[in-house]
Every structure is written in structure tokens, then in C-alpha cells.
Design an enzyme around this catalytic site. Structure first.
Site, PDB file in Angstrom:
ATOM      1  N   LYS A 153      -3.157   1.816   5.963  1.00  0.00           N
ATOM      2  CA  LYS A 153      -3.779   3.062   6.387  1.00  0.00           C
ATOM      3  C   LYS A 153      -5.152   3.196   5.732  1.00  0.00           C
ATOM      4  CE  LYS A 153      -1.804   5.762   2.729  1.00  0.00           C
ATOM      5  NZ  LYS A 153      -2.923   6.322   2.030  1.00  0.00           N
ATOM      6  N   ASP A 182       3.386   1.842   5.700  1.00  0.00           N
ATOM      7  CA  ASP A 182       3.486   3.130   5.018  1.00  0.00           C
ATOM      8  C   ASP A 182       4.389   2.839   3.830  1.00  0.00           C
ATOM      9  OD1 ASP A 182       4.425   5.597   4.020  1.00  0.00           O
ATOM     10  OD2 ASP A 182       3.829   6.559   5.887  1.00  0.00           O
ATOM     11  N   HIS A 183       3.798   2.643   2.666  1.00  0.00           N
ATOM     12  CA  HIS A 183       4.593   2.041   1.590  1.00  0.00           C
ATOM     13  C   HIS A 183       5.717   2.949   1.113  1.00  0.00           C
ATOM     14  CE1 HIS A 183       2.042   4.331  -1.197  1.00  0.00           C
ATOM     15  NE2 HIS A 183       2.930   4.072  -2.140  1.00  0.00           N
ATOM     16  N   GLU A 221       0.575  14.186  -7.921  1.00  0.00           N
ATOM     17  CA  GLU A 221       0.099  13.149  -8.841  1.00  0.00           C
ATOM     18  C   GLU A 221      -0.708  13.799  -9.947  1.00  0.00           C
ATOM     19  OE1 GLU A 221      -0.911   9.164  -6.697  1.00  0.00           O
ATOM     20  OE2 GLU A 221      -1.680  10.795  -5.492  1.00  0.00           O
ATOM     21  N   HIS A 245       2.779   9.492   4.631  1.00  0.00           N
ATOM     22  CA  HIS A 245       3.981   9.523   3.785  1.00  0.00           C
ATOM     23  C   HIS A 245       4.837  10.776   4.023  1.00  0.00           C
ATOM     24  CE1 HIS A 245       1.852   6.310   2.005  1.00  0.00           C
ATOM     25  NE2 HIS A 245       1.198   6.967   1.073  1.00  0.00           N
TER      26      HIS A 245
END
Ligand code: BG6
Length: 491
Positions: A153, A182-183, A221, A245
Site C-alpha cells: 500500500k 495488508d500486513h 502507536e 488495516h
């Protein structure tokens, strides 16, 4: 399952992702015995490196970031298949050379003409690279070998650009040869959402508007964006995280049981959810965005975004984004899903909280239940992976006081094996040709359809609010919830 003979070509091999995630993942796969002896790793970049330099870079990346211990014999075998091709993306000669290098690897290492091309590059370069792969014959599919393309992405920056991008990619690679990363889908805890929901009887009866008040999906985060301006400025939190995500997490939480775990069936259910997802209106009351200002991260004083390297003083890039959506279906009618993400927040945590309605009647004195909140099932995606069930319990003592307690499942305690990194799983699946964990184009486009109106609304409403680094985001985010009598969880 072990991958068959093949080579993996990484474009953008000098980038951060390649060094921190991709190269270490390749080594970890080799270390776990999941790569075949006939495997080659080819780096492509403009940098003036030779095969040795490239080997050294991979070596350092593996040393610094691999999950599994370094084993000389694994490294020896793997590194014999390292090659580097120097060139720019529009350089015909470099692609001709790449083609020769791959053909030579087919002969020397028996990679059998199977190639995966990993584009860890800015999307603006996708068209050029795809066209070069086509021109040099490298994209050609035959009965004898496969050719696959892996794209990172962002897949565009809105619906229109995503459609254009996709048209470019599909002109060269058929859809079943395209693997969009999309990890989050590679994370164990995310795959476990399906096990939790469809392998158990316990939760399903509660999984609807009858019992669920709302759902909160948080990806927070604590890191800032120092050093990432090139990628992030002008993109922002919503495009970076919600579009992919968080909407994928929503799809997994809200979807119906698939007919089977075949990729097509899974995708069909996710597509249904995303098609039925719409923003809660009006947008000015049901979205929030912010940009971090200076503040404290633990005991360290940190600068605001506009003082980070590479960001202009008047950057309006949001580093915090929250939206409210609903899924128009019998199961979910009227249940808001709140999605939020941000940088420089209180701590790093990703979780999905299913927050239940209050009991319809409480046969207690008001004073006894003052510390009783809502029941919640919290899927802790990371860190401290696990699941928490939160409910009221009697406080030991002579009176009937009720307070919230947690019942915990923790991966660390329940399982001895450590979870593979998301990129290990996803790279292996690319090499195996296993598409379940990769969003198809329809999912990408539907996600943009949900986000586009929000982005347009924000673009027309000036600067994002500022929030102090180390806090939980802008005041507007709290107001968005308090207006409807709810609060964000403090994970
Ligand atoms: C990436 C985003 O997709 O995910 C980054 O582009 C973010 O901005 C990262 O930092 C977080 O990944 P993880 O796996 O650490 O939650």
C-alpha cells in the site's frame, strides 16, 4: 507447506521495509525450513552495489531484525542465491539484465522460471515497473511457470486513483497473480478472529445488535513520524491505516460465516460487509482528526509533527483519525463501529473491543454497581496478544459491591511456540500462491468508497486539531463519543 522452486525479486530493496521486515522474513522462512534449496533473492535498486554489497546489507538486516537465531549453515545456503541488479525503474537495459540474471538462476539454482516481483516502492512507480516487466517478458504467464506481483500500500489515495492503479497492474498481471499486502492479515491474532468466531459456540449468539452496543477498533502507536515525511506527508492516518488495516479488521469482525475457508468464499463475505458499510452522518459530528504537537513520550520530550524533519510548518497532514461507521445488515443494524488510529498516543496498542449493552435490569442498589461498566470482549491484537473478557464481579466482603474484572487468555501462556511475523506468513503465501490473506481489488475499492467522503469533508474543513504528544488524541475525538453517551477505551 514448503514453497516450490522460485526467485523473489524485491524492488525498493534499499528502503526501510525491505531492511526491517522483508529480508529478515526471508531468512526466518529459510531458518524454519520453508524455502526450497532452489530459491533466489534478487535485489533491484539504483544504488551502486554488487552482489557482495547486497549480501552484506541482507546480512545486517537479518542480524538486526530477524526473529529466529542466526545459523551459519542456513545463511550459507541462502546467500548463495543472492543477486543484485542495479538500475532505475525506467531503464530498459537494467530490466534486460534482470531478465538475464533470473534466467541464469533458473539454470544454476533450478528456480524453474517462477518469479515473484515485490514492489516495495512508491505507487507512482508501479506503472513503470509493471510495463518494464511486461516489455522484458518477465510478466509472461505460461503453463510451465508462474509470475506474481506483490504490491505494498497505499493502493492509490482515493477511489479513482485506486481504480487507475489497478487498471495498470491488471493490464500486465491477471488478478490471480496480484498479491496486495495488508500486513495486518498476516498477524496471528487477526487470523484468530475467524477461529474465535467460527470455531466456538460461545460467542456467536451474542454477536449482533441484540447484545452488542458498539465496537471500538483501535490502532494506537507511540512513535512519531521523524524520518517518514517522504511517505506520510499528504497521506495521513486515515489513508495509512483506516483504509486498509482497520477496515479489514472490521470486515473480519462483522462478516457472516463463510461457506468454507476457500479464498473466494472468504473474500465474498468480506466484500459483503464492506459493501454494506457506510459512514454515520453528519460527518462533522462523527469523525475526528488531529495532528500531534509537542509533548512527552514517557520521560522523553518530543517535538510536534511540523518540527519533524521533512514536514513543512503548514503541513495539514493528520496523524490521528477517527471515524464512525455502521454496517447495514440484519445482524448489525444500528451498531456503530468506531475506528481510530494515531501516532504519538499514550502507548502502542491494537485492539478490537466488542462492547455489550448493559443488563436490562440490575437488582442492586445504585451504590453497589457504581464501579460496574459495560461487559466487553477485547481482542488484543498487539502487543500482549490475547483476548480479555470483562464483566462485573462481587468484591469480596460483607456487602454486595460489584466491580469490573478481567478474564484473560494470553498467547504467551497458552502456547509455547512464538508467532511468526506477519511478513513471514505473507511472503510464504505469495510463493505458495495462496491468496486467502490478501485483499482483492474489490475490497480495496470498497474501502476507498467508505473513506472518500470523509477525506473530502476534511479537505474542505481546514487544519486538523492539535493534540499533545503522549495523550489519547484531540478533544474532538472525545466529543465525538461523549455526544452519544459513550467513551473511548483507555487500553
Ligand atoms: C503500516 C503503516 O502499515 O503499519 C505504519 O504504514 C505503521 O505507519 C505500521 O507504523 C504499524 O504496523 P504494526 O505491525 O507495527 O502495527
Amino acid at each position: 507447506r514448503i514453497a516450490g522452486p522460485c526467485s523473489l525479486v524485491i524492488f525498493g530493496v534499499t528502503g526501510d521495509l525491505a531492511r526491517r521486515k522483508l529480508m529478515p522474513a526471508v531468512y526466518d522462512l529459510a531458518n524454519r525450513g520453508l524455502l526450497p534449496p532452489s530459491f533466489a533473492l534478487v535485489g533491484f535498486a539504483r544504488r551502486d552495489w554488487d552482489d557482495q554489497d547486497f549480501g552484506q546489507i541482507v546480512h545486517d538486516a537479518v542480524r538486526d531484525h530477524s526473529r529466529t537465531p542466526f545459523r551459519e549453515e542456513v545463511w550459507e545456503r541462502l546467500s548463495e542465491g543472492f543477486r543484485f541488479v542495479q538500475g532505475a525503474f525506467d531503464d530498459d537495459a537494467a530490466f534486460d539484465q534482470l531478465s538475464e540474471v533470473l534466467a541464469e538462476l533458473d539454470r544454476q539454482r533450478g528456480t524453474d522460471g517462477n518469479h515473484a516481483f515485490y514492489l516495495s516502492i512508491p505507487p507512482g512507480a508501479f506503472p513503470t515497473v509493471c510495463e518494464q516487466l511486461q516489455r522484458s517478458g518477465l510478466a509472461e504467464q505460461t503453463e510451465e511457470h508462474w509470475r506474481r506481483v506483490v504490491i505494498e500500500k497505499p493502493f492509490g489515495h482515493d477511489l479513482r486513483s485506486a481504480q487507475e492503479l489497478n487498471a495498470v497492474v491488471n493490464r500486465v498481471f491477471p488478478e490471480d497473480a496480484v498479491f496486495r499486502i495488508d500486513h495486518y492479515l498476516g498477524k496471528e491474532t487477526v487470523q484468530n478472529i475467524l477461529a474465535l468466531r467460527f470455531a466456538n459456540q460461545l460467542f456467536d449468539p451474542l454477536w449482533s445488535s441484540h447484545y452488542v452496543d458498539h465496537v471500538q477498533i483501535t490502532m494506537a502507536e507511540d512513535i512519531g513520524l521523524g524520518g517518514r515525511a517522504g511517505y506520510y506527508d499528504g497521506i495521513g492516518a486515515a489513508r495509512d491505516v483506516i483504509q486498509n488495516h482497520l477496515l479489514q479488521l472490521l470486515a473480519l469482525v462483522a462478516m457472516e460465516e463463510p461457506v468454507s475457508f476457500e479464498p473466494k468464499e472468504l473474500q465474498a463475505e468480506k466484500i459483503k460487509v464492506l459493501s454494506a458499510t457506510r459512514n454515520v452522518l453528519p460527518l462533522e459530528l462523527n469523525t475526528a482528526r488531529g495532528q500531534y504537537g509537542p509533548g512527552w513520550q514517557g520521560s522523553t520530550e518530543v517535538p510536534g509533527l511540523v518540527d519533524e524533519e521533512g514536514f513543512a510548518a503548514d503541513s495539514i497532514t493528520e496523524t490521528y483519525a477517527a471515524i464512525a461507521v455502521e454496517v447495514d445488515s440484519r445482524r448489525w443494524a444500528g451498531v456503530p463501529f468506531y475506528l481510530r488510529t494515531g501516532k504519538r498516543l499514550g502507548r502502542r496498542v491494537t485492539e478490537i473491543a466488542i462492547v455489550f449493552k448493559r443488563a436490562p435490569h440490575l437488582p442492586f442498589d445504585k451504590t453497589m454497581t457504581e464501579e460496574l461498566g459495560e461487559n466487553a470482549l477485547v481482542i488484543r491484537v498487539q502487543p500482549d496478544e490475547g483476548i480479555t473478557l470483562r464483566f462485573g464481579s462481587k468484591v469480596p466482603g460483607s456487602s454486595m459491591q460489584v466491580r469490573d474484572v478481567n478474564m484473560d487468555f494470553s498467547y504467551g501462556q497458552a502456547f509455547t511456540e512464538s508467532s511468526p511475523e506477519a511478513y513471514e506468513r505473507l511472503i510464504l503465501d505469495v510463493l505458495l500462491g495462496e491468496p486467502s490473506l490478501f485483499p482483492v481489488n474489490d475490497e480495496v475499492e470498497l474501502s476507498w468508497k467508505i473513506l472518500d467522503p470523509v477525506l473530502e469533508h476534511w479537505a474542505a474543513s481546514g487544519r486538523p486539531d492539535t493534540y499533545e504528544s503522549g495523550t489519547w488524541g484531540p478533544r474532538s475525538a472525545d466529543e465525538m463519543m461523549s455526544r452519544v453517551g459513550r467513551t473511548w477505551r483507555r487500553p
